[in-house]
Design a protein around this motif. Structure first.
Motif, PDB file in Angstrom:
ATOM      1  N   UNK A   1      56.629  62.449  35.964  1.00 26.52           N
ATOM      2  CA  UNK A   1      55.657  62.014  35.052  1.00 26.52           C
ATOM      3  C   UNK A   1      55.528  60.522  34.785  1.00 26.52           C
TER       4      UNK A   1
ATOM      5  N   UNK B   1      53.388  58.759  37.506  1.00 28.30           N
ATOM      6  CA  UNK B   1      52.170  59.204  37.342  1.00 28.30           C
ATOM      7  C   UNK B   1      51.581  58.248  36.206  1.00 28.30           C
ATOM      8  N   UNK B   2      52.358  58.186  35.114  1.00 25.23           N
ATOM      9  CA  UNK B   2      51.835  57.470  33.991  1.00 25.23           C
ATOM     10  C   UNK B   2      51.641  55.944  34.363  1.00 25.23           C
TER      11      UNK B   2
ATOM     12  N   UNK C   1      50.980  54.742  37.113  1.00 27.72           N
ATOM     13  CA  UNK C   1      50.154  54.714  38.182  1.00 27.72           C
ATOM     14  C   UNK C   1      50.642  54.572  39.591  1.00 27.72           C
TER      15      UNK C   1
ATOM     16  N   UNK D   1      49.722  59.246  42.641  1.00 28.85           N
ATOM     17  CA  UNK D   1      48.277  59.729  42.196  1.00 28.85           C
ATOM     18  C   UNK D   1      48.432  61.187  41.677  1.00 28.85           C
ATOM     19  N   UNK D   2      47.883  61.569  40.794  1.00 29.38           N
ATOM     20  CA  UNK D   2      47.812  62.773  40.091  1.00 29.38           C
ATOM     21  C   UNK D   2      47.885  63.835  40.959  1.00 29.38           C
ATOM     22  N   UNK D   3      46.708  63.769  42.169  1.00 23.46           N
ATOM     23  CA  UNK D   3      46.630  64.673  43.243  1.00 23.46           C
ATOM     24  C   UNK D   3      47.788  65.153  43.847  1.00 23.46           C
TER      25      UNK D   3
ATOM     26  N   UNK E   1      51.038  64.368  42.859  1.00 24.28           N
ATOM     27  CA  UNK E   1      52.277  64.696  41.881  1.00 24.28           C
ATOM     28  C   UNK E   1      52.029  66.077  41.373  1.00 24.28           C
ATOM     29  N   UNK E   2      51.173  66.954  41.430  1.00 20.62           N
ATOM     30  CA  UNK E   2      50.746  68.319  41.141  1.00 20.62           C
ATOM     31  C   UNK E   2      51.783  69.353  41.762  1.00 20.62           C
TER      32      UNK E   2
ATOM     33  N   UNK F   1      55.290  68.434  40.602  1.00 22.28           N
ATOM     34  CA  UNK F   1      55.465  69.075  38.816  1.00 22.28           C
ATOM     35  C   UNK F   1      55.693  70.529  39.021  1.00 22.28           C
TER      36      UNK F   1
ATOM     37  N   UNK G   1      41.035  58.034  58.930  1.00 18.10           N
ATOM     38  CA  UNK G   1      40.024  57.159  58.358  1.00 18.10           C
ATOM     39  C   UNK G   1      40.425  55.547  58.582  1.00 18.10           C
TER      40      UNK G   1
ATOM     41  N   UNK H   1      38.582  54.995  61.965  1.00 15.67           N
ATOM     42  CA  UNK H   1      37.084  54.547  61.684  1.00 15.67           C
ATOM     43  C   UNK H   1      36.831  53.404  60.766  1.00 15.67           C
ATOM     44  N   UNK H   2      37.874  53.054  59.912  1.00 16.14           N
ATOM     45  CA  UNK H   2      37.636  51.646  59.379  1.00 16.14           C
ATOM     46  C   UNK H   2      37.685  50.585  60.388  1.00 16.14           C
TER      47      UNK H   2
ATOM     48  N   UNK I   1      34.666  50.351  62.480  1.00 18.39           N
ATOM     49  CA  UNK I   1      33.586  49.944  61.950  1.00 18.39           C
ATOM     50  C   UNK I   1      33.333  48.318  61.818  1.00 18.39           C
TER      51      UNK I   1
END
Lengths: 236, 116
Positions: B19, B22-23, B25, B28-30, B32-33, B36, B93, B96-97, B100
């Protein structure tokens, strides 16, 4: 006031031209940027033909990343105000002047379906979710919000800069409110009418809704627990 | 100190650490789930010793706390799988970056009159 309308779009070839035409009709003086988030259909060509600036992402980055691209574009091009609108025609350009008129008094103006009784109707589960997040955000920010999931918002230069710096990557609407409140921004809601989404167009499936609730609740609580940034509170 | 006490202390510290990350930063929340969820499950299992012993008996495991390790190991596998999925997506990703950017650089050079 130089104003930019940000329209994130993913596979919206059926509605994007009408949305742009609607804006041109009600607010001819604004600029429009469509953030084409790796659409697999003709969204890019149609939006360009309709006269909008189009930024095409190399791949799908999700709603938060797309929206932030719009705010970054607004920031780098020196816009005084930015309005985010959905590409599916849910938001009415006729409400744009109302949102922009409130900008001198607030940093972020949210178009709410529920400040006044409007014709907007949605499913029961959706309403429960909307109500839950409104209560949660109202509790942690100590300001009453009625429609925290609304994606129809106008931001001034201060918020454009804050969002260009940080914007939640998925399901961003709710957390982005708390983020601004922690940085001492003034937020307000104005009543708007919204068209009900055409059948079967919601991006949130029942399977995803549990993840949605958990992720957003966690994000809101975490965002609320972060300390205020020094300096912003006193200058705001 | 029994394995159960260690387990409880560890899971509480673990949850607090997640926690806090996450606090700040840093996480990332996604992502951390899952951590948790793991922390909460571990805490629940550590507290409810009878539940663990019942399952051990049912599975014919002689040493009940071994289930805790099994549980933790299985979770690690699940999380590593999740991580490799994320890495796969990131690899695509980044590729691809790069493509490009390379194309854009080429176009930019052409625009400058063929200066290499």
């Amino acid at each position: 006031m130089r104003t930019l309308i940000i329209i994130p779009a993913y596979n919206e070839e059926g509605s994007i031209a009408q949305v742009i035409g609607d804006i041109r009709e009600h607010a001819p003086e604004v600029d429009i940027v469509v953030v084409n988030d790796g659409s697999k259909d003709r969204t890019e060509a149609i939006a360009r033909d309709a006269g909008a600036e189009v930024i095409t992402m190399p791949f799908n980055v999700g709603i938060g990343g797309g929206m932030q691209t719009g705010y970054l574009y607004a920031y780098q091009n020196g816009y005084d105000a930015a309005v985010q609108m959905d590409a599916d025609g849910q938001h009415r350009a006729a409400d744009l002047p109302k949102l922009l008129a409130a900008i001198p008094y607030s940093d972020l103006v949210i178009g709410s379906r529920y400040v006044e009784q409007t014709a907007y109707r949605s499913s029961a589960t959706r309403r429960v979710g909307i109500l839950f997040f409104s209560k949660l955000v109202s509790f942690v920010t100590r300001q009453r919000f009625t429609d925290t999931t609304s994606g129809f918002r106008a931001a001034n230069r201060k918020v454009i800069a804050l969002y260009a710096n940080y914007y939640p990557s998925d399901y961003p609407e709710v957390e982005s409110i708390v983020y601004l409140k922690r940085r001492g921004c003034r937020l307000a809601e104005v009543p708007v009418e919204m068209r009900s989404r055409e059948a079967g167009r919601s991006s949130i499936t029942p399977l995803k809704s549990v993840y949605y609730m958990l992720k957003v609740t966690l994000s809101v609580l975490m965002s609320a627990s972060r300390v205020r940034v020094r300096g912003v509170k006193t200058s705001g | 100190m029994s394995i159960y006490v260690i387990s409880i202390v560890f899971s509480v510290l673990f949850l607090v650490a997640v926690l806090e990350l996450v606090r700040r930063q840093r996480l990332k929340e996604q992502y951390s789930l899952l951590w948790i969820l793991f922390g909460v499950l571990l805490l629940g299992v550590s507290f409810n010793v009878h539940f663990l012993e019942r399952i051990a008996e049912w599975l014919d495991v002689k040493y009940a706390p071994a289930l805790l390790f099994l549980f933790g190991l299985l979770f690690c596998f699940a999380f590593i799988l999740h991580l490799t999925l994320v890495i796969s997506k990131l690899t695509g990703q980044v590729l691809r970056l790069t493509q490009e950017l390379a194309i854009m650089k080429g176009r930019h050079r052409e625009g400058e009159g063929g200066i290499r």
